[in-house]
Enzyme design. Structure first.
Site, mmCIF file in Angstrom:
data_model
loop_
_atom_site.group_PDB
_atom_site.id
_atom_site.type_symbol
_atom_site.label_atom_id
_atom_site.label_comp_id
_atom_site.label_asym_id
_atom_site.label_seq_id
_atom_site.Cartn_x
_atom_site.Cartn_y
_atom_site.Cartn_z
ATOM 1 N N SER A 140 0.842 -1.189 0.000
ATOM 2 C CA SER A 140 0.000 0.000 0.000
ATOM 3 C C SER A 140 0.877 1.238 0.000
ATOM 4 C CB SER A 140 -0.896 0.014 1.246
ATOM 5 O OG SER A 140 -1.603 1.240 1.353
ATOM 6 N N TYR A 152 -2.898 -0.311 10.387
ATOM 7 C CA TYR A 152 -2.939 -0.829 9.010
ATOM 8 C C TYR A 152 -1.702 -0.383 8.242
ATOM 9 C CZ TYR A 152 -4.220 -1.181 4.094
ATOM 10 O OH TYR A 152 -4.218 -1.466 2.741
#
Length: 233
Positions: A140, A152
């Site tokens: 990501s 995250y």
């Protein structure tokens, strides 16, 4: 059977399903892996049925199930050419406790996002060495910068390091390793505060994956960072 085989985790929706559709168009046979058995079955039917797309209900944190799956793929189709460690999840976190999910909900995210791709790589790599294949991992853009209070993001930092570690160990084996780092993707799980932000479609990321795996065997695309136009970081 000579057509190459493409295994995708998190295949029932989002980036995984979009990649499956493009891989099918490119001539791959597919192993579609996710926990959503019903969603997988429908996708597999649309992509050619049992001769072309094999749906498998599997939790990527289950080592015994993953390793057995790769053995079955080799026994059934004779090879594995691409493994896409894409499965993951997200919850909103705060270390000061100001918002987001309670800590007892964090564990599943860490396991899915870090342990899951590590196990997928460990299960698939012997088969990929045999085929001179390709390992792709979904990271990501959040794994490249600081996101306050964001666990995250930390898991995706871990995936960045994981991909680099695997690539270094695979030098000399013929296996290629690619880390795809998307910005915000419209997968249906976007926090409300980001609903109006620029977003990629899952197919945008899928095209990046197929670009990497479509390169000549002498070309190793190590990282792809792809953001929607207008995303700041």
């Amino acid at each position: 059977m000579t057509d190459p085989v493409f295994l995708i985790t998190g295949a029932s929706r989002g980036i995984g399903a979009a990649t499956a559709r493009l891989a099918a168009e490119a001539g791959y046979r597919l192993v579609l892996v996710a926990r959503d058995e019903r969603g997988l079955a429908g996708l597999a039917t649309r992509l050619g049925g049992p001769d072309r797309a094999w749906p498998v209900s599997c939790d990527v944190t289950d080592w015994a199930r993953l390793s057995e799956l790769v053995t079955r793929v080799q026994d059934t189709w004779g090879r594995l050419d691409v493994a896409f460690a894409n499965a993951g999840t997200s919850v909103v976190t705060s270390f000061l406790g100001r918002h987001g999910a309670p800590p007892d909900q964090w564990r599943d995210m860490v396991l899915a996002n870090v342990y899951g791709p590590a196990l997928t790589a460990r299960a698939a790599l012997p088969a990929l060495v045999a085929s001179g294949g390709h390992l792709v991992l979904t990271g990501s853009a959040a794994g490249r910068g600081v996101r306050p209070g964001n666990l995250y993001s930390a898991t995706k930092w871990a995936v960045t390091g994981l991909a680099q570690s695997i690539r270094a160990e695979c030098v000399g084996t013929g296996v290629r390793v690619t880390l795809v780092q998307p910005g915000l993707v419209d997968t249906g799980g976007i926090p409300p505060e980001r609903a109006g932000d620029p977003k990629l479609a899952p197919a945008d990321v899928a095209r990046a994956v197929l670009y990497a795996v479509g390169q000549p065997a002498t070309v190793d695309v190590n990282e792809i960072l792809v953001r929607p136009v207008g995303q700041e970081r």
